[in-house]
Design a protein around this motif. Structure first.
Motif, PDB file in Angstrom:
ATOM      1  N   ALA A  53      61.184 -82.362   2.100  1.00  0.00           N
ATOM      2  CA  ALA A  53      62.076 -81.340   1.183  1.00  0.00           C
ATOM      3  C   ALA A  53      63.107 -81.196   2.351  1.00  0.00           C
ATOM      4  O   ALA A  53      64.450 -80.964   1.766  1.00  0.00           O
ATOM      5  CB  ALA A  53      61.362 -79.953   1.299  1.00  0.00           C
ATOM      6  N   ILE A  54      63.101 -81.114   3.606  1.00  0.00           N
ATOM      7  CA  ILE A  54      64.264 -80.978   4.362  1.00  0.00           C
ATOM      8  C   ILE A  54      65.090 -82.423   4.395  1.00  0.00           C
ATOM      9  O   ILE A  54      66.389 -82.138   4.228  1.00  0.00           O
ATOM     10  CB  ILE A  54      63.687 -81.005   6.025  1.00  0.00           C
ATOM     11  CG1 ILE A  54      63.100 -79.612   6.124  1.00  0.00           C
ATOM     12  CG2 ILE A  54      64.902 -81.274   7.032  1.00  0.00           C
ATOM     13  CD1 ILE A  54      62.286 -79.406   7.424  1.00  0.00           C
ATOM     14  N   GLU A  55      64.502 -83.560   4.344  1.00  0.00           N
ATOM     15  CA  GLU A  55      65.599 -84.674   3.954  1.00  0.00           C
ATOM     16  C   GLU A  55      66.247 -84.742   3.057  1.00  0.00           C
ATOM     17  O   GLU A  55      67.342 -85.138   2.927  1.00  0.00           O
ATOM     18  CB  GLU A  55      64.427 -86.075   4.303  1.00  0.00           C
ATOM     19  CG  GLU A  55      65.305 -87.303   3.944  1.00  0.00           C
ATOM     20  CD  GLU A  55      66.186 -87.771   5.178  1.00  0.00           C
ATOM     21  OE1 GLU A  55      65.741 -87.160   6.167  1.00  0.00           O
ATOM     22  OE2 GLU A  55      66.939 -88.401   5.119  1.00  0.00           O
ATOM     23  N   ILE A  65      60.124 -76.173  -2.747  1.00  0.00           N
ATOM     24  CA  ILE A  65      58.872 -76.831  -2.224  1.00  0.00           C
ATOM     25  C   ILE A  65      57.824 -75.561  -2.443  1.00  0.00           C
ATOM     26  O   ILE A  65      58.066 -74.472  -2.383  1.00  0.00           O
ATOM     27  CB  ILE A  65      58.732 -77.142  -0.829  1.00  0.00           C
ATOM     28  CG1 ILE A  65      57.426 -77.911  -0.482  1.00  0.00           C
ATOM     29  CG2 ILE A  65      59.168 -76.062   0.089  1.00  0.00           C
ATOM     30  CD1 ILE A  65      57.504 -78.611   0.793  1.00  0.00           C
ATOM     31  N   ILE A  66      56.606 -75.972  -2.988  1.00  0.00           N
ATOM     32  CA  ILE A  66      55.720 -74.939  -3.459  1.00  0.00           C
ATOM     33  C   ILE A  66      54.318 -75.245  -2.704  1.00  0.00           C
ATOM     34  O   ILE A  66      54.122 -76.445  -2.456  1.00  0.00           O
ATOM     35  CB  ILE A  66      55.261 -74.741  -5.011  1.00  0.00           C
ATOM     36  CG1 ILE A  66      54.712 -76.173  -5.426  1.00  0.00           C
ATOM     37  CG2 ILE A  66      56.744 -74.399  -5.697  1.00  0.00           C
ATOM     38  CD1 ILE A  66      54.087 -75.892  -6.721  1.00  0.00           C
ATOM     39  N   ASN A  67      53.463 -74.266  -2.172  1.00  0.00           N
ATOM     40  CA  ASN A  67      52.391 -74.232  -1.622  1.00  0.00           C
ATOM     41  C   ASN A  67      51.284 -73.215  -2.172  1.00  0.00           C
ATOM     42  O   ASN A  67      51.849 -72.087  -2.120  1.00  0.00           O
ATOM     43  CB  ASN A  67      52.348 -74.203  -0.202  1.00  0.00           C
ATOM     44  CG  ASN A  67      51.307 -74.956   0.468  1.00  0.00           C
ATOM     45  OD1 ASN A  67      51.270 -76.307   0.577  1.00  0.00           O
ATOM     46  ND2 ASN A  67      50.387 -74.296   1.023  1.00  0.00           N
ATOM     47  N   PRO A  68      49.895 -73.423  -2.190  1.00  0.00           N
ATOM     48  CA  PRO A  68      49.260 -72.058  -2.469  1.00  0.00           C
ATOM     49  C   PRO A  68      49.145 -71.417  -1.222  1.00  0.00           C
ATOM     50  O   PRO A  68      49.285 -71.846  -0.181  1.00  0.00           O
ATOM     51  CB  PRO A  68      47.966 -72.757  -2.732  1.00  0.00           C
ATOM     52  CG  PRO A  68      48.278 -74.208  -2.842  1.00  0.00           C
ATOM     53  CD  PRO A  68      49.382 -74.451  -2.174  1.00  0.00           C
ATOM     54  N   ASP A  69      48.892 -69.912  -1.301  1.00  0.00           N
ATOM     55  CA  ASP A  69      48.792 -69.059  -0.122  1.00  0.00           C
ATOM     56  C   ASP A  69      50.070 -68.976   0.958  1.00  0.00           C
ATOM     57  O   ASP A  69      51.154 -69.193   0.555  1.00  0.00           O
ATOM     58  CB  ASP A  69      47.592 -69.492   0.475  1.00  0.00           C
ATOM     59  CG  ASP A  69      46.872 -68.585   1.354  1.00  0.00           C
ATOM     60  OD1 ASP A  69      47.517 -67.324   1.427  1.00  0.00           O
ATOM     61  OD2 ASP A  69      45.678 -68.505   1.763  1.00  0.00           O
ATOM     62  N   LYS A  70      49.756 -69.107   2.015  1.00  0.00           N
ATOM     63  CA  LYS A  70      50.787 -69.206   3.072  1.00  0.00           C
ATOM     64  C   LYS A  70      51.096 -70.638   3.655  1.00  0.00           C
ATOM     65  O   LYS A  70      50.231 -71.506   3.494  1.00  0.00           O
ATOM     66  CB  LYS A  70      50.388 -68.478   4.304  1.00  0.00           C
ATOM     67  CG  LYS A  70      50.338 -66.888   3.744  1.00  0.00           C
ATOM     68  CD  LYS A  70      51.434 -66.083   4.280  1.00  0.00           C
ATOM     69  CE  LYS A  70      51.235 -64.550   3.871  1.00  0.00           C
ATOM     70  NZ  LYS A  70      52.075 -64.359   2.754  1.00  0.00           N
ATOM     71  N   GLU A 196      60.382 -73.044   8.486  1.00  0.00           N
ATOM     72  CA  GLU A 196      61.842 -72.139   8.829  1.00  0.00           C
ATOM     73  C   GLU A 196      63.187 -72.841   8.587  1.00  0.00           C
ATOM     74  O   GLU A 196      64.067 -72.402   8.370  1.00  0.00           O
ATOM     75  CB  GLU A 196      61.642 -71.734  10.456  1.00  0.00           C
ATOM     76  CG  GLU A 196      61.197 -70.247  10.614  1.00  0.00           C
ATOM     77  CD  GLU A 196      60.740 -70.278  12.192  1.00  0.00           C
ATOM     78  OE1 GLU A 196      59.758 -69.895  12.434  1.00  0.00           O
ATOM     79  OE2 GLU A 196      61.880 -70.263  12.755  1.00  0.00           O
ATOM     80  N   TYR A 197      63.011 -73.912   9.339  1.00  0.00           N
ATOM     81  CA  TYR A 197      64.383 -74.760   9.541  1.00  0.00           C
ATOM     82  C   TYR A 197      64.794 -75.278   8.009  1.00  0.00           C
ATOM     83  O   TYR A 197      65.923 -75.027   7.783  1.00  0.00           O
ATOM     84  CB  TYR A 197      64.048 -76.143  10.237  1.00  0.00           C
ATOM     85  CG  TYR A 197      65.274 -77.151  10.301  1.00  0.00           C
ATOM     86  CD1 TYR A 197      66.480 -76.588  10.809  1.00  0.00           C
ATOM     87  CD2 TYR A 197      64.993 -78.499  10.005  1.00  0.00           C
ATOM     88  CE1 TYR A 197      67.594 -77.529  11.072  1.00  0.00           C
ATOM     89  CE2 TYR A 197      65.982 -79.400  10.025  1.00  0.00           C
ATOM     90  CZ  TYR A 197      67.242 -78.995  10.601  1.00  0.00           C
ATOM     91  OH  TYR A 197      68.160 -80.001  10.588  1.00  0.00           O
ATOM     92  N   GLY A 198      63.858 -75.697   7.242  1.00  0.00           N
ATOM     93  CA  GLY A 198      63.894 -75.940   5.820  1.00  0.00           C
ATOM     94  C   GLY A 198      64.863 -74.759   5.054  1.00  0.00           C
ATOM     95  O   GLY A 198      65.576 -74.997   4.290  1.00  0.00           O
ATOM     96  N   ARG A 199      64.187 -73.596   5.159  1.00  0.00           N
ATOM     97  CA  ARG A 199      64.790 -72.434   4.956  1.00  0.00           C
ATOM     98  C   ARG A 199      66.129 -72.170   5.144  1.00  0.00           C
ATOM     99  O   ARG A 199      67.043 -71.929   4.325  1.00  0.00           O
ATOM    100  CB  ARG A 199      63.962 -71.148   5.075  1.00  0.00           C
ATOM    101  CG  ARG A 199      62.575 -70.882   4.283  1.00  0.00           C
ATOM    102  CD  ARG A 199      62.044 -69.569   4.727  1.00  0.00           C
ATOM    103  NE  ARG A 199      60.979 -69.145   3.564  1.00  0.00           N
ATOM    104  CZ  ARG A 199      59.675 -69.184   3.849  1.00  0.00           C
ATOM    105  NH1 ARG A 199      59.225 -69.341   5.032  1.00  0.00           N
ATOM    106  NH2 ARG A 199      59.144 -68.747   2.829  1.00  0.00           N
ATOM    107  N   GLY A 202      68.348 -74.506   3.100  1.00  0.00           N
ATOM    108  CA  GLY A 202      68.572 -74.054   1.723  1.00  0.00           C
ATOM    109  C   GLY A 202      67.603 -74.418   0.760  1.00  0.00           C
ATOM    110  O   GLY A 202      67.786 -74.458  -0.212  1.00  0.00           O
ATOM    111  N   VAL A 203      66.524 -74.881   1.483  1.00  0.00           N
ATOM    112  CA  VAL A 203      65.229 -75.298   0.824  1.00  0.00           C
ATOM    113  C   VAL A 203      64.641 -74.055   0.108  1.00  0.00           C
ATOM    114  O   VAL A 203      64.397 -73.081   0.900  1.00  0.00           O
ATOM    115  CB  VAL A 203      64.214 -76.011   1.522  1.00  0.00           C
ATOM    116  CG1 VAL A 203      62.929 -76.335   0.583  1.00  0.00           C
ATOM    117  CG2 VAL A 203      64.647 -77.288   2.177  1.00  0.00           C
TER     118      VAL A 203
END
Ligand SMILES: Cc1cc2nc3c(=O)[nH]c(=O)nc-3n(C[C@H](O)[C@H](O)[C@H](O)COP(=O)(O)OP(=O)(O)OC[C@H]3O[C@@H](n4cnc5c(N)ncnc54)[C@H](O)[C@@H]3O)c2cc1C
Length: 429
Positions: A53-55, A65-70, A196-199, A202-203
């Motif tokens: 995602a970052i790349e 990017i999606i993920n179940p839960d946390k 955190e970095y991805g966010r 702008g991910v």
């Protein structure tokens, strides 16, 4: 219901930081009918997914990017207090060189994170027999290759191992080598920091979303549907769901096995013996026993030890992921013969962590041969974490069809059921 990520709400930062309940309210109540179509949708935020995602975001794409839960997910393979980062791969120069490149980048990541998450404490490969014996081929070939590539592994024979690392039982490990360019990464924390970095880049990160089905129009993949009722649309979908990958993409099942491996955290009664520099990352004759571990974790104050062996084949959702009494007995037996002062110390945590094993042990990074708009980035095979610094670019290159010679090793390949796993350090009884 379709959710939007916190940053897309355009709320002031202080509100995001300080008003959890307001955000929860927004997240659980906002319904957006025309959800934006992303350039790339990544399914799974373990180390394969988050680095991808970052790349792709750095390449200026709109990425979600999606993920179940946390994130990090407690059951993800990437989530643990640490994972070994080493370049010892026996005769396999391809992985040696890739891991060497990664270690240099791990140092840069420490700067990027603003904290040390890669700890270069070195790697002690301890052998029960002479490194000249057939049984220690993995260590011997690794050692010779390191030297041929200009590295400086230190050969350690006889009492040297238990003198330098006094936790080791005297007289058991009689040969081996220590390589200072190696260590461990605090893996769960790395995924957290990368998220955190991805966010920040702008991910769009969606937690609490579990992909269940591809959305398709004939042979074109348009996105995915989630168990929670959302539909995510993207020009290209990338499946990085670790052990779940062969269940989301069933045509991969003939080429992948999901195996569960016991992990132990022990609280030492003599912490000084197990703290770096009195102990480094170690393998205890791993290619003949499977056992390896870490020095005492600087914050958690426990020692993690696990077995890089065959594991138990299991289903990621239907089967229980438990460490058995037999696992515990074999672990205690190992401790008595390797680290006697730890033998009766309390095991404070166990888990059965899932490898997504490909039959040959190589990662699986390629576009789907029959469905367009779909790439797979999975098959970590119990050794993928250390390669985090290059995984994102490998998977992004595969998805974008960018020529990358390293990808030849990871292509979609028709492996026969009798394919032999190639990672030489892995103990396959
Ligand atoms: C016990 C153990 C020890 C290991 N030790 C080392 C080591 O020392 N060094 C090393 O280099 N490597 C090691 N590895 C291997 C390494 O951890 C893995 O190769 C790597 O973490 C795999 O990353 P991943 O992103 O493919 O999978 P994961 O980390 O499992 O991530 C997959 C993600 O996908 C999510 N997901 C699953 N299903 C869905 C769905 N339906 N929809 C959306 N998201 C979904 C999961 O929640 C998870 O967050 C070890 C692995 C284990 C299990």
């Amino acid at each position: 219901m379709i959710l939007i990520p916190v940053q897309a709400l355009n709320l002031p930062l202080f509100l995001i930081k300080n008003s959890g309940s307001i955000i929860d309210y927004f997240l659980s109540n906002i319904h957006i009918c025309n959800m934006k179509k992303f350039d790339f949708l990544i399914v799974g935020a373990g180390i394969f997914g988050i680095t991808t995602a970052i790349e792709l975001r750095k390449r200026d794409y709109e990425v979600c990017i999606i993920n179940p839960d946390k994130i990090p997910h407690p059951l993800a393979a990437s989530t643990d207090i640490n994972k070994i980062v080493r370049m010892e791969y026996g005769s396999d120069l391809f992985y040696l060189e890739m891991a060497n490149e990664c270690i240099d980048i791990w140092h840069n990541w420490n700067k990027l994170f603003g904290e040390t998450l890669y700890h270069e404490v070195g790697f002690m490969l301890a052998c029960r027999a002479s490194m000249e014996s057939e049984k220690q081929n993995f260590e011997k070939v690794s050692y010779n290759h390191l030297i041929s590539k200009g590295h400086q592994p230190e050969r350690m024979q006889g009492e040297t191992i238990s003198t330098r690392f006094p936790a080791f039982k005297k007289g058991v490990y009689i040969d081996g080598f220590y390589h200072k360019k190696a260590g461990y990464a605090e893996s769960g924390r790395v995924v957290e920091k990368l998220t955190e970095y991805g966010r920040q880049l702008g991910v769009s990160v969606f937690e609490g979303q579990t992909a269940i089905e591809l959305v398709r129009s004939n042979n074109q993949v348009l996105g995915i549907k989630t168990k929670e009722g959302a539909e995510f649309k993207a020009g290209h979908t990338i499946i990085c769901a670790g052990a779940y990958t062969p269940y989301l993409i069933p045509e991969l099942q003939p080429f992948m096995n999901v195996t569960g491996h016991a992990v132990f955290h022990v609280k030492p009664s003599r912490p000084e013996l197990f703290s770096y520099p009195n102990l480094s990352v170690f393998s205890a004759d791993t290619s003949n026993t499977g056992w390896y571990g870490f020095p005492m974790h600087p914050h958690e104050k426990v020692i993690k030890i696990a077995n890089h062996g065959v594991g138990l084949k299991l289903h990621p959702e239907k089967d229980e992921r438990v460490v058995t009494q037999k696992d515990v007995e074999s672990f205690r037996h190992f401790l008595e013969n390797t680290f006697p002062s730890l033998a009766n110390d309390p095991i404070v945590y166990t888990r059965r962590c899932l490898y997504c094993d490909t039959l040959d042990g190589d990662f699986w990074i390629d576009q789907h041969p029959n469905l367009s708009g779909l790439t797979i980035g999975a098959g970590g095979s119990g050794h993928g974490f250390k390669m985090a610094p290059v995984l994102g670019s490998l998977i992004a290159n595969a998805a974008e069809n960018i020529e990358d010679p390293r990808l030849n090793r990871f292509r979609w390949r028709a492996l026969s059921p009798d394919t032999i796993l190639r990672e030489e350090v892995r103990f396959m009884e």
